[in-house]
Design an enzyme around this catalytic site. Structure first.
Site, mmCIF file in Angstrom:
data_model
loop_
_atom_site.group_PDB
_atom_site.id
_atom_site.type_symbol
_atom_site.label_atom_id
_atom_site.label_comp_id
_atom_site.label_asym_id
_atom_site.label_seq_id
_atom_site.Cartn_x
_atom_site.Cartn_y
_atom_site.Cartn_z
ATOM 1 N N SER A 33 0.846 -1.185 0.000
ATOM 2 C CA SER A 33 0.000 0.000 0.000
ATOM 3 C C SER A 33 0.893 1.250 0.000
ATOM 4 C CB SER A 33 -0.964 -0.038 1.184
ATOM 5 O OG SER A 33 -1.989 0.907 1.035
ATOM 6 N N HIS B 88 -8.202 -4.789 -1.441
ATOM 7 C CA HIS B 88 -6.960 -4.277 -0.876
ATOM 8 C C HIS B 88 -6.277 -5.278 0.049
ATOM 9 C CE1 HIS B 88 -4.290 -0.891 -0.252
ATOM 10 N NE2 HIS B 88 -4.351 -1.049 1.049
ATOM 11 N N ASP C 21 -9.649 -3.766 -5.583
ATOM 12 C CA ASP C 21 -9.108 -2.894 -4.548
ATOM 13 C C ASP C 21 -9.730 -1.505 -4.655
ATOM 14 O OD1 ASP C 21 -7.551 -1.468 -2.725
ATOM 15 O OD2 ASP C 21 -5.687 -2.441 -3.336
#
Length: 730
Positions: free
Chosen positions: A578, A698, A663
């Site tokens: 991320s 995600h 995501d």
């Protein structure tokens, strides 16, 4: 993954978008049996223009498809997956071994530490071979009959992805509300169950966050509605069971799209509160849970003033960074108290003042004491303050730690009328442990330690080190290795960091890493600026115009560990996900020679384009984290480090990059574009692998075992690139 037939359809139905300068056709896209030639993809001219007139070429912009239906885009992602399959085929045995080792350490029929609430004991358990938890409770004692609240295994049956977010039991213990997501975009549906009969109610509330609160009437719930496009939390609504969702009353609407929103009940259950917060400001409004008709602001929002509040023993306790009357800053936060009817900061009184060396991270209120979570010297600690809330000159003591590098925090303390404090303790060598401490007698009891089959903590050593960054700052580093390791500069190293949003990456036990340690590797966490391990100033020194410090710190920690003999210069791997994937993209541009391999999951690598698009989830909320590129000064700051924009013709390390098609936080097209451009410019022969999970978001695949399969594949790639012996020590 999609069935083989669908993959074939996608491949043959694709447009010439996959054609390349070498006239590669869709039919020649790699498959597991194809030559090891990476996919290529057509460039399409596209100019991204900023409001101040600056322009950038983005030849792979077309890979963005908000609907996730474009055949050409899907075919490209499937071709990349097929290429990964082909490259990884010779390592399938190692991947399987790693997966079996990791899963083999997990006690499959495990359960959580039960906690009591309103006469019931709540816990979560897993059954052998099952991917998902069972949430259950027992009335009165753990010897009573079990009542299953949610069997997530049954709920997830037949679904590629499934997740239960928040779940809450009504105040009379009879009804259950929960939020579920079967796509992975964190757009939830709230559903309800009658716990007396087991009947699922007809009420269903779609398009919401995983956040639900019951009022005292046991018929009314409050929830947070998401914007369907940006997924921002925009409205709080009230739903009465048995009434149409279309009639749900609007309770509050947030018009500033830089704020997140959530709801909850206070410690004493007297109030329901709506909290909104941006990177630099926050605001709470609360209403009596018994009659939640009107929500009153506790203190109006002010820029650069953050606060969070809880209520107990007839007073508010507020954690805030608001400056004092003398203007003295409170960067590391302080605790204040206020009467129940407070509506402004003028009514707040200081209880625990600010300390430049101690960061106040949170607190928990009890009838006879308060537990304060703090950070000092890069480590966590718990401070016990005896007496009533707001007591002048409070006496305090600290919960003792057992190691020099560890992580400690508040556990579930569901009821305030107790002398016992539950807290969690872990380190890089100690599995997660839950203790309870009698704050009156000092007695400590271990309630549970995470069972790790076949693991012996005595075989491993952890250290806390301090590396000097290039500007003289001392960066804490947590290191672990298997005993017998020689600090002679020959070992392989995996170095991890995150470094954004003030999130602290504390040295907690990492079950999969044991497989690396048993093969002679060293594992290190670099506590770089942008996190909050060293207090608020550590965070501030790693964001906005200071973001480059995050990257410098990571690189300088790597060089320190190599100089100190913890690793060979040509055997270093780096890992981040991320915003930590942004870190990976930056260091591979700025110091590619320091890393043999980069592991990057759901990476935020196209900073400027994303932050220019307010329709993308998280963008507007994060202007105070990264800067608003509509301002030319911040545009230039971001452009200077954005990984996608700073790719150049040079030798890059080997890379394994992963993403999820669904995501909602870092959209799949960011790493897709990054990989496409990286392949154009990379002058090395090192492999670049790009894996897209076609049915996840995600957090990757759902279920406790599936994610370890993905990790095992990535670890196998890394071990091969670092020339690590594949056999593990026993």
């Amino acid at each position: 993954m999609k069935p083989a037939l669908l993959l074939a359809v996608l491949m043959t139905a694709a447009t010439p978008a996959l054609a390349t300068s070498s006239s590669m056709s869709v039919d020649s896209a790699p498959s597991p049996a194809a030559p090891l030639t990476p996919p290529d993809v057509e460039k399409r001219p596209h100019v991204v223009t900023a409001p101040h007139g600056a322009t950038r070429q983005d030849e792979y912009y077309w890979l963005r498809d908000d609907t996730r239906k474009d055949p050409a885009m899907l075919a490209y992602l499937e071709a990349e997956n097929a290429y990964v399959d082909a490259v990884m085929a010779p390592l399938k045995g190692l991947e399987d071994t790693l997966y079996e080792e990791i899963v083999g350490r997990i006690k499959q029929d495990d359960s959580s530490v039960p906690y009591r609430e309103r006469g019931w004991w709540y816990y979560t358990r897993f059954e052998t071979g099952q991917d998902y938890p069972i949430h259950a409770r027992r009335k009165g004692s753990m010897d009573a009959d079990e009542q299953i609240l949610l069997d997530v295994n049954a709920m997830a049956a037949g679904k590629d992805y499934f997740s239960v977010g928040d779940y809450q039991v009504s105040q009379d213990n009879r009804l259950l509300a929960w939020a579920e997501d079967d796509v992975g975009r964190r757009q939830y549906v709230i559903r309800f169950k009658d716990l007396d009969t087991g009947r699922i109610l007809d009420d269903a509330i779609p398009g919401v966050s995983a956040n639900v609160v019951w009022a005292d009437d046991n018929r009314t719930v409050f929830y947070v509605e998401n914007d369907p496009e940006t997924l921002l939390t925009v409205r709080v609504r009230k739903h009465v069971l048995g009434t149409p969702v279309a009639d749900d009353v609007l309770v509050y609407e947030e018009h500033d799209d830089s704020f997140y929103m959530g709801i909850g009940r206070t410690r004493d259950d007297r109030y329901i509160c709506i909290g909104v917060e941006s990177t630099v400001s926050s605001e709470s409004r609360c209403a009596p849970a018994a009659d939640p008709g009107r929500f009153t602001v506790l203190a109006p929002r002010e820029r650069d003033v953050e606060y969070s509040a809880d209520h107990h023993d007839g007073r508010w306790v507020i954690r805030t960074n608001a400056p004092g009357a003398d203007g003295r800053p409170a960067d590391n936060f302080k605790l204040m108290t206020a009467p129940s009817d407070a509506t402004s900061r003028a009514q707040w009184q200081e209880w625990i003042g600010v300390d430049e060396d101690v960061f106040i991270d949170g607190f928990e209120l009890f009838d006879g004491f308060t537990a304060v979570a703090e950070r000092s010297g890069g480590l966590e600690r718990l401070r016990l303050i005896r007496g009533a809330v707001g007591q002048a000159d409070p006496a305090s003591e600290y919960v003792k730690a057992d190691e020099s590098a560890y992580s400690m925090g508040l556990a579930t303390n569901s009821e305030p009328d107790t002398d016992w404090l539950r807290y969690s303790y872990t380190s890089l060598t100690t599995p997660d442990t839950t203790y309870e401490l009698n704050t009156r007698t000092g007695e400590r009891r271990q309630l549970k330690q995470q069972p790790v089959i076949g693991y012996d903590a005595a075989l491993y050593t952890t250290e806390r080190l301090w590396a000097s960054a290039r500007d003289g700052s001392k960066v804490p580093v947590s290191v672990v290795y298997r005993k017998g390791f020689k600090k002679d500069g020959t070992a392989a190293l995996l170095q991890y960091a995150y470094g954004s949003y003030g999130y602290s990456m504390d040295p907690a036990f990492n079950l999969p890493v044991v497989s690396l340690l048993d093969r002679g590797m060293v594992y290190a966490i670099a506590h770089v600026r942008g996190g909050q391990e060293m207090g608020r100033k550590w965070y501030d020194a790693g964001k906005l115009e200071h973001k480059q410090n995050t990257f410098n710190d990571f690189i300088d920690v790597t060089r320190f560990l190599v100089e100190q003999g913890y690793a060979a210069k040509d055997r270093v791997a780096a890992y981040g996900g991320s915003a930590g994937g942004l870190l990976m993209g930056a260091i591979s541009n700025q110091a590619p020679g320091d890393y043999r391999v980069i592991l990057s999951q759901v990476p935020f690598v196209d900073v400027v384009t994303t932050m220019l698009d307010a329709s993308i989830p998280l963008t507007t909320n994060e202007y105070d984290q990264w800067g608003n590129p509509e301002d030319k000064a911040f545009y230039d700051v971001m452009l200077a480090y954005s990984p996608y924009d700073n790719l150049v013709a040079q030798d890059y390390p080997a890379m394994f990059i992963g993403t999820g098609l669904w995501d909602s936080q870092v959209q799949y097209w960011e790493p897709a574009k990054y990989v496409a451009r990286l392949r154009d410019l990379d002058t090395s022969s090192a492999p670049i692998l790009f894996r897209t999970n076609m049915d996840a978001g995600h957090g990757g695949k759902s279920g406790r075992f599936r994610r370890y399969r993905e990790l095992a594949e990535m670890y196998a790639f890394m071990l091969d690139q670092l020339a690590v012996e594949t056999a593990a020590s026993r």
